[in-house]
Design a protein around this motif. Sequence first.
Motif, PDB file in Angstrom:
ATOM      1  N   LEU A  52       0.831  -1.202   0.000  1.00 43.25           N
ATOM      2  CA  LEU A  52       0.000   0.000   0.000  1.00 43.25           C
ATOM      3  C   LEU A  52       0.871   1.259   0.000  1.00 43.25           C
ATOM      4  O   LEU A  52       0.559   2.239  -0.679  1.00 43.25           O
ATOM      5  CB  LEU A  52      -0.931  -0.001   1.211  1.00 43.25           C
ATOM      6  CG  LEU A  52      -2.146   0.932   1.116  1.00 43.25           C
ATOM      7  CD1 LEU A  52      -3.192   0.345   0.186  1.00 43.25           C
ATOM      8  CD2 LEU A  52      -2.754   1.190   2.483  1.00 43.25           C
ATOM      9  N   TYR A  53       1.964   1.230   0.754  1.00 41.60           N
ATOM     10  CA  TYR A  53       2.848   2.398   0.797  1.00 41.60           C
ATOM     11  C   TYR A  53       3.521   2.628  -0.550  1.00 41.60           C
ATOM     12  O   TYR A  53       3.774   3.785  -0.936  1.00 41.60           O
ATOM     13  CB  TYR A  53       3.899   2.229   1.892  1.00 41.60           C
ATOM     14  CG  TYR A  53       3.335   2.177   3.292  1.00 41.60           C
ATOM     15  CD1 TYR A  53       2.025   2.586   3.546  1.00 41.60           C
ATOM     16  CD2 TYR A  53       4.081   1.691   4.355  1.00 41.60           C
ATOM     17  CE1 TYR A  53       1.494   2.533   4.821  1.00 41.60           C
ATOM     18  CE2 TYR A  53       3.558   1.633   5.636  1.00 41.60           C
ATOM     19  CZ  TYR A  53       2.251   2.052   5.864  1.00 41.60           C
ATOM     20  OH  TYR A  53       1.724   1.994   7.124  1.00 41.60           O
ATOM     21  N   LEU A  54       3.813   1.553  -1.282  1.00 41.46           N
ATOM     22  CA  LEU A  54       4.349   1.719  -2.636  1.00 41.46           C
ATOM     23  C   LEU A  54       3.297   2.336  -3.552  1.00 41.46           C
ATOM     24  O   LEU A  54       3.588   3.261  -4.321  1.00 41.46           O
ATOM     25  CB  LEU A  54       4.801   0.373  -3.194  1.00 41.46           C
ATOM     26  CG  LEU A  54       6.016  -0.282  -2.543  1.00 41.46           C
ATOM     27  CD1 LEU A  54       6.266  -1.656  -3.167  1.00 41.46           C
ATOM     28  CD2 LEU A  54       7.254   0.595  -2.671  1.00 41.46           C
ATOM     29  N   LEU A  55       2.058   1.843  -3.464  1.00 39.28           N
ATOM     30  CA  LEU A  55       0.983   2.369  -4.310  1.00 39.28           C
ATOM     31  C   LEU A  55       0.686   3.828  -3.994  1.00 39.28           C
ATOM     32  O   LEU A  55       0.273   4.592  -4.875  1.00 39.28           O
ATOM     33  CB  LEU A  55      -0.286   1.531  -4.138  1.00 39.28           C
ATOM     34  CG  LEU A  55      -0.191   0.047  -4.509  1.00 39.28           C
ATOM     35  CD1 LEU A  55      -1.547  -0.634  -4.306  1.00 39.28           C
ATOM     36  CD2 LEU A  55       0.290  -0.155  -5.937  1.00 39.28           C
ATOM     37  N   GLY A  56       0.906   4.222  -2.734  1.00 35.50           N
ATOM     38  CA  GLY A  56       0.631   5.590  -2.318  1.00 35.50           C
ATOM     39  C   GLY A  56       1.816   6.515  -2.403  1.00 35.50           C
ATOM     40  O   GLY A  56       1.754   7.655  -1.914  1.00 35.50           O
ATOM     41  N   LEU A  57       2.923   6.053  -2.990  1.00 40.53           N
ATOM     42  CA  LEU A  57       4.132   6.870  -3.159  1.00 40.53           C
ATOM     43  C   LEU A  57       4.745   7.296  -1.826  1.00 40.53           C
ATOM     44  O   LEU A  57       5.458   8.297  -1.748  1.00 40.53           O
ATOM     45  CB  LEU A  57       3.862   8.112  -4.019  1.00 40.53           C
ATOM     46  CG  LEU A  57       3.210   7.872  -5.386  1.00 40.53           C
ATOM     47  CD1 LEU A  57       3.123   9.194  -6.162  1.00 40.53           C
ATOM     48  CD2 LEU A  57       3.964   6.836  -6.188  1.00 40.53           C
ATOM     49  N   LEU A  58       4.466   6.536  -0.781  1.00 40.40           N
ATOM     50  CA  LEU A  58       5.115   6.775   0.501  1.00 40.40           C
ATOM     51  C   LEU A  58       6.457   6.057   0.577  1.00 40.40           C
ATOM     52  O   LEU A  58       7.255   6.322   1.482  1.00 40.40           O
ATOM     53  CB  LEU A  58       4.210   6.305   1.650  1.00 40.40           C
ATOM     54  CG  LEU A  58       2.919   7.104   1.842  1.00 40.40           C
ATOM     55  CD1 LEU A  58       2.025   6.415   2.861  1.00 40.40           C
ATOM     56  CD2 LEU A  58       3.213   8.531   2.257  1.00 40.40           C
ATOM     57  N   ASP A  59       6.685   5.131  -0.344  1.00 34.73           N
ATOM     58  CA  ASP A  59       7.944   4.402  -0.419  1.00 34.73           C
ATOM     59  C   ASP A  59       8.234   4.156  -1.900  1.00 34.73           C
ATOM     60  O   ASP A  59       7.324   4.212  -2.740  1.00 34.73           O
ATOM     61  CB  ASP A  59       7.834   3.080   0.349  1.00 34.73           C
ATOM     62  CG  ASP A  59       9.182   2.409   0.566  1.00 34.73           C
ATOM     63  OD1 ASP A  59      10.224   3.078   0.383  1.00 34.73           O
ATOM     64  OD2 ASP A  59       9.196   1.218   0.927  1.00 34.73           O
ATOM     65  N   ARG A  60       9.502   3.900  -2.204  1.00 35.77           N
ATOM     66  CA  ARG A  60       9.894   3.620  -3.586  1.00 35.77           C
ATOM     67  C   ARG A  60      10.207   2.130  -3.746  1.00 35.77           C
ATOM     68  O   ARG A  60      10.833   1.529  -2.864  1.00 35.77           O
ATOM     69  CB  ARG A  60      11.132   4.427  -3.971  1.00 35.77           C
ATOM     70  CG  ARG A  60      10.864   5.912  -4.212  1.00 35.77           C
ATOM     71  CD  ARG A  60      12.122   6.585  -4.723  1.00 35.77           C
ATOM     72  NE  ARG A  60      11.929   8.016  -4.954  1.00 35.77           N
ATOM     73  CZ  ARG A  60      11.550   8.528  -6.115  1.00 35.77           C
ATOM     74  NH1 ARG A  60      11.322   7.726  -7.154  1.00 35.77           N
ATOM     75  NH2 ARG A  60      11.411   9.842  -6.254  1.00 35.77           N
ATOM     76  N   PRO A  61       9.816   1.544  -4.867  1.00 39.14           N
ATOM     77  CA  PRO A  61      10.145   0.136  -5.088  1.00 39.14           C
ATOM     78  C   PRO A  61      11.631  -0.049  -5.391  1.00 39.14           C
ATOM     79  O   PRO A  61      12.287   0.847  -5.919  1.00 39.14           O
ATOM     80  CB  PRO A  61       9.287  -0.243  -6.302  1.00 39.14           C
ATOM     81  CG  PRO A  61       9.099   1.048  -7.039  1.00 39.14           C
ATOM     82  CD  PRO A  61       9.033   2.113  -5.977  1.00 39.14           C
ATOM     83  N   SER A  62      12.150  -1.220  -5.050  1.00 43.78           N
ATOM     84  CA  SER A  62      13.517  -1.571  -5.433  1.00 43.78           C
ATOM     85  C   SER A  62      13.574  -1.965  -6.897  1.00 43.78           C
ATOM     86  O   SER A  62      14.622  -1.846  -7.542  1.00 43.78           O
ATOM     87  CB  SER A  62      14.013  -2.736  -4.563  1.00 43.78           C
ATOM     88  OG  SER A  62      13.877  -2.438  -3.193  1.00 43.78           O
TER      89      SER A  62
END
Length: 229
Positions: free
Chosen positions: A47-57
Amino acid sequence: MIDAAHLTRTLPAVVPVTLVRDVSLSIAEGEFVALTGPSGSGKSSLLYLLGLLDRPSAGTLRIRGKDTGPLDEDTRARVRLQEIGFVFQFHFLLPEFTLRENVELPMRRLARLSPAAIRHRATDLLEQLGLAGHVEKRPDQISGGQRQRVAVARALANDPPLILADEPTGSLDRKSSSQVFEILRTLSGAGGKTVVAVTHDLGLAAQTDRRLELVDGALTDPKPAPQQG
């Protein structure tokens, strides 16, 4: 609304830890999707990746057709403010502010409306969510279920097309949980919002259009929402 391809999130360490593993998914505009799975399966991380709160590796994420990978941090923050509303398990309301002032905060940051219009919209959202007569109270003067409804109003403040909810009913009793989830379902239906909600409650997941299950950071076979009864 969302197109993700091979999203992976690995924490660097002596022994790297993979939180999200090669996830590909598409979520349509106006769809209500539940993310389910065991504790520690990567639901919140996804969810944090989808919400741009974290970046994917690794992998790519498009929101409304736009590739988010090249965006710098300022642009990502702007996209979050304009396009995405967040509801978390804990409301994170500022205790020194009134309910209205808490809902006003995202609008003041975006600075798209006049102060009078911001005040009017915050009051209107709270009234729509059953909090008329409470708008000038502070968070410690209302119940937990009411505080979570304020959090929903705050998420809606800038009228984002996408709502992401991380265990939004996890700290509530059964009645309040049902009320909050019904609000999310209405937002997706009559409201036209896209809603993605992490939940461990399969009874609540039954109220969504589709259920995606994660195990060890990876999606299992896609599932329809479970049927009630």
